[in-house]
Design an enzyme around this catalytic site. Structure first.
Site, mmCIF file in Angstrom:
data_model
loop_
_atom_site.group_PDB
_atom_site.id
_atom_site.type_symbol
_atom_site.label_atom_id
_atom_site.label_comp_id
_atom_site.label_asym_id
_atom_site.label_seq_id
_atom_site.Cartn_x
_atom_site.Cartn_y
_atom_site.Cartn_z
ATOM 1 N N HIS A 33 64.476 13.928 13.645
ATOM 2 C CA HIS A 33 64.184 14.654 14.892
ATOM 3 C C HIS A 33 63.070 13.959 15.670
ATOM 4 O O HIS A 33 63.121 13.856 16.899
ATOM 5 C CB HIS A 33 63.706 16.083 14.598
ATOM 6 C CG HIS A 33 64.723 16.973 13.959
ATOM 7 N ND1 HIS A 33 64.637 17.375 12.657
ATOM 8 C CD2 HIS A 33 65.839 17.548 14.459
ATOM 9 C CE1 HIS A 33 65.651 18.176 12.368
ATOM 10 N NE2 HIS A 33 66.405 18.290 13.437
ATOM 11 N N GLN A 57 76.085 29.766 16.150
ATOM 12 C CA GLN A 57 76.809 28.637 15.576
ATOM 13 C C GLN A 57 76.919 28.713 14.053
ATOM 14 O O GLN A 57 77.363 27.757 13.415
ATOM 15 C CB GLN A 57 76.184 27.310 16.024
ATOM 16 C CG GLN A 57 74.827 26.988 15.437
ATOM 17 C CD GLN A 57 74.187 25.797 16.130
ATOM 18 O OE1 GLN A 57 73.782 25.855 17.286
ATOM 19 N NE2 GLN A 57 74.112 24.669 15.426
#
Ligand code: PAF
Length: 276
Positions: A33, A57
Site C-alpha cells: 500500500h 464487497q
C-alpha cells in the site's frame, strides 16, 4: 497528515487543490500500500488515501467482521509514506442511507474468476470506488496489479462512465521469497506462511512451461491446479487468460496467469503477466 472523517471535512480540505492523487484502501496497510502512496505522490498536488472496510464487497461468510482494523499503525505508515490527507469515513458517513444505487460492472469481465467465486464482489468494489471517486474527485488514482481483475474492472468502469480520472496500475510488491504482499497474509500460521510462496511458484511454473514452448494451455493449467492440490491447497482457479480482457486467449496473444487458492482458512490471490 490531515484526517477527514466526513465528506464536508474532506471537501473543505481538498478545496484548494486541483489535482488530487488518490489511493483507496481498506487499511491494515503493508509495504505494498505504501508503495502505491509513494507512486501517487508525484502525480498530483495533494496525496489522498482512504481507509474504509467496505461491507458491500464481502460475502456473508467472509471476513468483514474480523478484517483487521489497525488504525494507529496505518496512520503512522501513511504519514511516513508522505500521505497528505486521509479520508476515513465510518459507515454512516459513507453510506448515510442504504446504498441501493449500485454500480454493476460488465459481467463479461466481472462475473468470471474472482466474480465467479465471490458473487457480487465487483458490484461492491465498483460501488464504493465510484462513491470514493465522487467524494475525493481525484485526477489520478493508483491501484495495485496484485488485484489484477479489480484493476481491469475499475479501468473499464472509468472508461464507460467517462470519469476524468487516470487509473495507474502499480506492480505487485513481494516478500523476499516471492509471496505477493497482502493484508490477508497476516492470517497465515508460521507453517502456512512458509508454504504460501507456492502460489507464486505455481504461476512461475506456468510461465516456464510456456517459455519452454509448451502451448497446451489447458494441460498447463491442470498441472498447476494438481500441484497445489497435492500440497494441501484448495485452488479456485489457476488459469491463463488474454491480458487485454481476461477472456480465453487466441494463439500469440499476450497472456496473464491468474490464481486464487485457499491455504487453510486463508484465500490468497496472485497473478503473473507472461511475456513470451
Ligand atoms: O483493493 C482494495 O483494498 C479494495 O477493494 C478497494 C479498492 C479499496 C475498495 O474497497
Amino acid at each position: 497528515m490531515h484526517i477527514a472523517r466526513t465528506l464536508p471535512e474532506l471537501r473543505e480540505h481538498l478545496g484548494r487543490f486541483q489535482r488530487p492523487a488518490f489511493v483507496p484502501t481498506m487499511g491494515n496497510l503493508h509495504e505494498g500500500h505504501l508503495a502505491l502512496v509513494r507512486q501517487a505522490k508525484p502525480l498530483g498536488d495533494v496525496t489522498v488515501a482512504s481507509i474504509f472496510v467496505n461491507r458491500l464487497q464481502f460475502l456473508p461468510h467472509e471476513d468483514f467482521d474480523t478484517y483487521p482494523r489497525t488504525w494507529d499503525s496505518d496512520c503512522e505508515k501513511l504519514r511516513s509514506a508522505g500521505c497528505d490527507l486521509l479520508f476515513a469515513p465510518d459507515e454512516k458517513a459513507l453510506y448515510p442511507e442504504p446504498q441501493t444505487c449500485k454500480v454493476h460492472p460488465d459481467p463479461v469481465l466481472a462475473d468470471i474468476l474472482e466474480g465467479h467465486f465471490r458473487p457480487g464482489f465487483f458490484v461492491g468494489v465498483c460501488t464504493v470506488v465510484m462513491k470514493l471517486f465522487s467524494c475525493v474527485q481525484p485526477r489520478v488514482a493508483v491501484f495495485g496489479k496484485k488485484d489484477y481483475q479489480q484493476l481491469m474492472v475499475i479501468r473499464h468502469m472509468v472508461r464507460q462512465f467517462a470519469l476524468p480520472i487516470e487509473i495507474v496500475g502499480s506492480e505487485t510488491r513481494r516478500a523476499e521469497d516471492g509471496l505477493a504482499l497482502s493484508s490477508r497474509n497476516g492470517y497465515l500460521s508460521e507453517a502456512e506462511r512458509a508454504e504460501a510462496v507456492q502460489l507464486s511458484k505455481a504461476l512461475q511454473a506456468m510461465d516456464s512451461a510456456l517459455r519452454s514452448g509448451e502451448r497446451d494451455l489447458a494441460a498447463i493449467e491442470a498441472r498447476a491446479m494438481q500441484s497445489l492440490k497435492e500440497r494441501g491447497w484448495q485452488p479456485d482457479y489457476l488459469v491463463l487468460r488474454r491480458r487485454a480482457d481476461l477472456q480465453a486467449p487466441a494463439p500469440g496473444e499476450p497472456l496473464v496467469a491468474l490464481a486464487a487458492a485457499r491455504l487453510g482458512a486463508t484465500r490468497l490471490i496472485d497473478n503473473l503477466e507472461i511475456d513470451l
